[in-house]
Each structure stands twice: as C-alpha cells, then as structure tokens.
Design an enzyme around this catalytic site. Structure first.
Site, PDB file in Angstrom:
ATOM      1  N   HIS A 172     -66.459 108.902  28.077  1.00 31.50           N
ATOM      2  CA  HIS A 172     -65.680 110.111  27.783  1.00 31.50           C
ATOM      3  C   HIS A 172     -64.223 109.805  27.984  1.00 31.50           C
ATOM      4  O   HIS A 172     -63.859 108.778  28.562  1.00 31.50           O
ATOM      5  CB  HIS A 172     -66.123 111.299  28.634  1.00 31.50           C
ATOM      6  CG  HIS A 172     -66.726 110.927  29.950  1.00 31.50           C
ATOM      7  ND1 HIS A 172     -65.983 110.429  30.973  1.00 31.50           N
ATOM      8  CD2 HIS A 172     -68.010 110.959  30.376  1.00 31.50           C
ATOM      9  CE1 HIS A 172     -66.785 110.175  31.989  1.00 31.50           C
ATOM     10  NE2 HIS A 172     -68.010 110.470  31.666  1.00 31.50           N
ATOM     11  N   GLU A 176     -63.679 109.825  35.552  1.00 28.09           N
ATOM     12  CA  GLU A 176     -64.779 110.447  36.293  1.00 28.09           C
ATOM     13  C   GLU A 176     -64.847 109.876  37.702  1.00 28.09           C
ATOM     14  O   GLU A 176     -64.783 108.672  37.883  1.00 28.09           O
ATOM     15  CB  GLU A 176     -66.084 110.166  35.540  1.00 28.09           C
ATOM     16  CG  GLU A 176     -67.346 110.542  36.285  1.00 28.09           C
ATOM     17  CD  GLU A 176     -68.598 110.185  35.474  1.00 28.09           C
ATOM     18  OE1 GLU A 176     -68.583 110.344  34.246  1.00 28.09           O
ATOM     19  OE2 GLU A 176     -69.570 109.739  36.091  1.00 28.09           O
ATOM     20  N   HIS A 339     -50.718 121.279  48.860  1.00 30.92           N
ATOM     21  CA  HIS A 339     -50.520 120.007  48.166  1.00 30.92           C
ATOM     22  C   HIS A 339     -49.388 120.205  47.172  1.00 30.92           C
ATOM     23  O   HIS A 339     -49.397 121.170  46.407  1.00 30.92           O
ATOM     24  CB  HIS A 339     -51.815 119.576  47.480  1.00 30.92           C
ATOM     25  CG  HIS A 339     -52.992 119.609  48.412  1.00 30.92           C
ATOM     26  ND1 HIS A 339     -53.154 118.695  49.416  1.00 30.92           N
ATOM     27  CD2 HIS A 339     -54.012 120.494  48.541  1.00 30.92           C
ATOM     28  CE1 HIS A 339     -54.238 118.993  50.111  1.00 30.92           C
ATOM     29  NE2 HIS A 339     -54.779 120.097  49.603  1.00 30.92           N
ATOM     30  N   GLU A 344     -56.311 121.265  43.844  1.00 27.12           N
ATOM     31  CA  GLU A 344     -57.436 120.791  44.665  1.00 27.12           C
ATOM     32  C   GLU A 344     -58.737 121.343  44.103  1.00 27.12           C
ATOM     33  O   GLU A 344     -58.836 122.539  43.822  1.00 27.12           O
ATOM     34  CB  GLU A 344     -57.254 121.258  46.116  1.00 27.12           C
ATOM     35  CG  GLU A 344     -58.456 120.982  47.006  1.00 27.12           C
ATOM     36  CD  GLU A 344     -58.212 121.373  48.463  1.00 27.12           C
ATOM     37  OE1 GLU A 344     -57.063 121.247  48.939  1.00 27.12           O
ATOM     38  OE2 GLU A 344     -59.169 121.815  49.121  1.00 27.12           O
ATOM     39  N   HIS A 383     -53.452 127.155  51.843  1.00 23.40           N
ATOM     40  CA  HIS A 383     -54.857 127.530  52.031  1.00 23.40           C
ATOM     41  C   HIS A 383     -55.365 126.977  53.358  1.00 23.40           C
ATOM     42  O   HIS A 383     -54.822 126.002  53.875  1.00 23.40           O
ATOM     43  CB  HIS A 383     -55.729 127.045  50.873  1.00 23.40           C
ATOM     44  CG  HIS A 383     -55.568 125.587  50.533  1.00 23.40           C
ATOM     45  ND1 HIS A 383     -54.484 125.105  49.853  1.00 23.40           N
ATOM     46  CD2 HIS A 383     -56.356 124.514  50.789  1.00 23.40           C
ATOM     47  CE1 HIS A 383     -54.603 123.795  49.689  1.00 23.40           C
ATOM     48  NE2 HIS A 383     -55.727 123.400  50.250  1.00 23.40           N
ATOM     49  N   GLU A 397     -62.846 117.755  49.254  1.00 27.72           N
ATOM     50  CA  GLU A 397     -61.561 118.091  48.613  1.00 27.72           C
ATOM     51  C   GLU A 397     -61.240 116.950  47.670  1.00 27.72           C
ATOM     52  O   GLU A 397     -61.209 115.803  48.098  1.00 27.72           O
ATOM     53  CB  GLU A 397     -60.407 118.104  49.629  1.00 27.72           C
ATOM     54  CG  GLU A 397     -60.446 119.139  50.694  1.00 27.72           C
ATOM     55  CD  GLU A 397     -59.203 119.056  51.624  1.00 27.72           C
ATOM     56  OE1 GLU A 397     -58.143 118.534  51.232  1.00 27.72           O
ATOM     57  OE2 GLU A 397     -59.333 119.538  52.760  1.00 27.72           O
TER      58      GLU A 397
END
Ligand SMILES: *[C@@H]1O[C@H](CO)[C@@H](O)[C@H](O)[C@H]1NC(C)=O
Ligand SMILES: *[C@@H]1O[C@H](CO)[C@@H](O)[C@H](O)[C@H]1NC(C)=O
Ligand SMILES: *[C@@H]1O[C@H](CO)[C@@H](O)[C@H](O)[C@H]1NC(C)=O
Length: 451
Positions: A172, A176, A339, A344, A383, A397
C-alpha cells in the site's frame, strides 16, 4: 416512567403558557405571574428537580461534588445513572440506552471543566464492521476518517489470523506500523533492492495471531490495498504468460479476485526453509522490519506505571513512527502533556481510562476508553490519561515523529522550569503550590489526590 416524565414536562410548558395568557388576556385566575417571569432564566426559579421528581436513581461517589472537581463517576453498578454533576444537569426519563451511559460516564455527566466542543476523539473498534476472511481464517476491523473524521494523519486496523491463515501478499501507499497483541506470526518481505526478510514475532502461546496495524494516512482502508491476487486477476493471461514465460494454461485456476484473509499451508517450523535469498542478499539487520519489543526493558519505570518507547533511535526502519506502550496503575495518570508537531493515535489493550483534551480556544472535553477502543488527539492539544478502573490500563500512543521524548511536552516540566513569580502571577497560586512543581517530566503520576 415515561408517562410521568411527560407529565412533568407538560407542567413546565403549561406554566409558561399560562403566565403568557394571563398577562395578555386574563382568564379569570388571580395567580398571574409577575412579568419578569417571562424574561427567561432567573436563579430564583425552581424547576422540578432531582429531589422531587418520580425518577428513582442514586448518586455515585463524586457526583454531587462541585462540578469542577470532575472526579470520575463510576456508573457501572449505579442504579439508573443520571446526567447530573454538582448543581448542574437533570434527570433523563428516557428514551436511552443505559449501556452507553455506563461506558461513557464523562459524556453523560461531564466534568464541569468541559466546555464547548472538541472533535470526537474516541472510536471503539467494537462499532467497526468486521471484514471477514475466507473459510474462518480470520477478520479485521478498522478505524479511519470514515468513522473518526478528526484522524487525518493515522488510521488503525485490528487483525486476526487463525493458525495457518494468511493476510495475502500485498502492498500500500501508506507506511504501516504493527504491534502483535496475541499469538505468533511470521512476516516475510522483499524490498526494492531485492533484499529479503523473514522473521517470527510472538506475544504468547495461543494458536493464530491478533495484531494491530497503524498507517500514516487517515484515509487508509483495508478495502483499498494492492493485492497479489488482483494483479493476476486484472492482467491479461497473455501478458502474464509472456511476463513469466509459462503457458497460458498455468493461470487456469488462479483466484478470480481478492483473497484478503484466507487459510493456507501452515508455515514450516524451521524459519530457515523460508529464507529465500537473491543476489542482493538478506536485508541488513540494522534495517530490520521487526523489533522484539517484549525483550526490551521499560524506558521509564515509576510508581504509577511504566513506559516502553520504541522510535527510530532503536527501530530505524519505522522512520516516522514513534510509539510508547504505556502501563498506568489504577488511579494513576499519564501526566498532562502535548505533542507539538504530531497527532497522537491510541489503542487501548487493557483496562478503562479517560482522556481529557483541552483544545484552544476555551474548549475541553473528556472521553472514556476501554479495551479495544482507538483514540485520536490532534497535535498541540493538552491531554492526560487517567486509569479509572481497578486493573492496569495498558495502551499504545503512536506519533508521526522521529523521536518520542522530544515530541512530548510536559505541562509540569514547562511550569517547573518557569520562574515561580511568573507562574504565581499567572495562575494566582501560592508560593507553596508552585514549589511543588517538578523540573523533570513525570510521565506517569500516582493516583493520590492531596487533601
Ligand atoms: C491471548 O489470548 C488468549 C485467549 O484469549 C489469552 O488466554 C491470553 O492471555 C492472550 N495472551 C496475551 C499475550 O494477551
Ligand atoms: C517562595 O518562598 C521561598 C521560601 O519559602 C522564598 O525563598 C522565595 O523568595 C519565595 N518566592 C516568591 C516568588 O515569593
Ligand atoms: C487571587 O486569589 C485571591 C485569594 O487568595 C483572590 O482574592 C483574588 O481575587 C484572586 N485573583 C484573581 C485575579 O483571581
């Protein structure tokens, strides 16, 4: 119960319209309301409230505390949980599905600090349609922008392969990143130089495997990958014959289209049997497509939990994936942080947690997570992740970054390294409070609330 509820509502409406007609066209009653009653909310107005209506329910610990305290409300064993927090809210006579409310108490009765709207940050894979493999060889469930629109930079898939099952040969456009959740799997790959790679990954003894896939494209879909089966089904047999120098009849029994997940021949135990090498040789070990994270010690091991970081400093092939496997003990909190350049993506492996997201301007919302849920937090939004259950929370994460720790900004460390006078002036805090702020990142803090 429904009839009684409608009755209460009817009383409120009747009161309002009665007052209106009273002042406009007297109906003979002597209880005309003062005109100010027409002007809307007045703190002196008393509505039918939780103490007097007929709906039976019980408050859970913390529910009647001042709303800004915002403690987690555990509705699991509550009788008829209600959207009430502190002095705000009211009863819900239905229609409703109580299971949703028990799973998402921070939606039913949000902390008083929630305000405005934050893009939805939670998607349970239990609400994703499973894509079923052939002959019970496995399945997959995905989360992408179709079900979580804010998740533009990453998408995720949970995939199961039974023993001997294949995810067919494919590629693809998206990069990944993958994490084995259970069982064992053999991964084989060939790169553009012709270097080859094969390895076994294990997360347990169970037959078959379940793993998580994360892609660097929120629009990724398992329905849209390049497949070996389709290359053969979608090229003329004449071309295939010329390409491979074999007779036309060689293609008589090829699959008519996508296989996706299908049962195959069990992999030989001896991995060396599947070590095919061309002139380019094996993929150099420092470019390995796999990393045996289970053999790595935690990067941080603190009282409230632990964090294992895997990023390109140790796993260079995943040049834009920085991830952390985080364990948070009951009551403990992955500290408030953000971040700066990456969104995330989260996956919850075990336990129950809530994440409170603050998004400028003046918006904050809290979301609840359980095993099998995905989460997504856009860059720059602060967060925290609080373990709200009785067991450890384990979650992942994933960031699009080449270094995990440099992509993690701790609120505590920022303020701990700012001159106290500035912090005291800004937040109206005492010297004693500000002196408790730490100069180092805490990552995870224990669950004690100081009284
Ligand atoms: C794998 O799944 C089996 C069966 O549900 C379970 O007993 C085992 O604990 C799981 N292993 C891991 C590593 O999660
Ligand atoms: C805070 O208190 C410490 C000691 O109690 C003192 O040295 C310091 O000057 C105080 N700082 C401010 C900004 O008041
Ligand atoms: C700061 O706190 C004090 C109480 O300690 C309060 O009287 C004052 O109004 C606060 N200032 C602001 C700007 O909120």
């Amino acid at each position: 119960m429904a009839n009684k509820a409608f009755h209460s509502l009817a009383v409120l409406l009747a009161t309002a319209s009665f007052s209106h007609y009273t002042s406009a066209a007297p109906t003979g009653t002597s209880t005309a309301a003062a005109p100010t009653a027409l002007l809307g909310y007045n703190p002196a107005n008393v509505v039918v409230n939780a103490d007097t209506d007929d709906i039976q329910f019980a408050f859970v610990p913390g529910q009647t505390d001042s709303a800004v305290v915002g403690a987690y409300l555990d509705f699991n064993n509550a009788e008829n949980p209600q959207p009430i927090r502190g002095t705000k809210g009211g009863t819900d006579p239905g229609p409703r599905t109580e299971e949703y409310d028990k799973l998402n108490p921070d939606k039913l009765a949000p902390p008083g600090t929630d305000h405005g709207s934050v893009a939805n940050a939670q998607w349970p894979l239990g609400l994703s349609h499973a894509k079923l493999g052939l002959d019970r060889a496995g399945w997959s469930r995905q989360q992408n922008v179709a079900n979580l629109p804010v998740a533009l930079a990453m998408a995720g898939v949970d995939m199961r392969l039974e023993e001997g099952g294949y995810r067919e040969l494919h590629w693809h456009k998206a990069a990944e990143w993958s994490y084995v959740l259970n069982g064992s799997v053999r991964v084989q790959a060939v790169n553009e130089k012709g270097e080859t790679f094969v390895d076994d990954l294990n997360a347990g003894d169970e037959g078959g495997v379940e793993f998580l896939l994360v892609f660097d494209d929120g629009e990724f879909s398992e329905d849209n990958t390049f497949l070996a089966s389709e290359i053969f089904a979608r090229n003329p047999k004449e071309i295939l014959s010329k390409n491979f120098k074999v007779p036309l009849s060689a293609w008589d029994d090829i699959p008519a289209g996508e296989l996706f997940i299908f049962p195959g021949t069990k992999a030989p135990k001896d991995i060396a049997e599947q070590n095919i090498v061309g002139s380019a040789g094996l993929l150099p070990i420092e470019e390995s497509y796999t990393y045996h994270l289970s053999k790595q010690a935690p990067t941080f091991d603190v009282e409230g939990g632990s964090i294992k970081i895997i990023d390109p400093t140790t796993f260079p092939v995943a040049s834009e994936f920085s991830a952390a496997i985080v364990t948070v003990k009951p009551g403990a909190v992955r500290e408030i942080h953000w971040h700066s350049t990456s969104d995330e993506w989260n996956f919850f492996i075990a336990g129950s947690a809530r994440i409170g997201i603050y998004a400028a301007a003046n918006a904050a919302q809290t979301f609840d997570y359980h095993a099998g849920d995905t989460g997504y937090i856009p860059k720059a939004m602060t967060h925290y992740v609080e373990n709200v259950g009785k067991d450890d929370v384990i979650f992942i994460e994933v960031l699009q970054a080449d270094h995990f720790s440099e992509e993690d900004i701790s609120l505590g460390q920022w303020l701990g390294l700012t001159p106290p006078q500035i912090v005291m002036d800004t937040l109206n805090l005492t010297n004693t409070t500000v002196s408790a702020f730490k100069k180092e990142k805490q990552y995870i803090v224990t669950g004690d609330v100081v009284e």
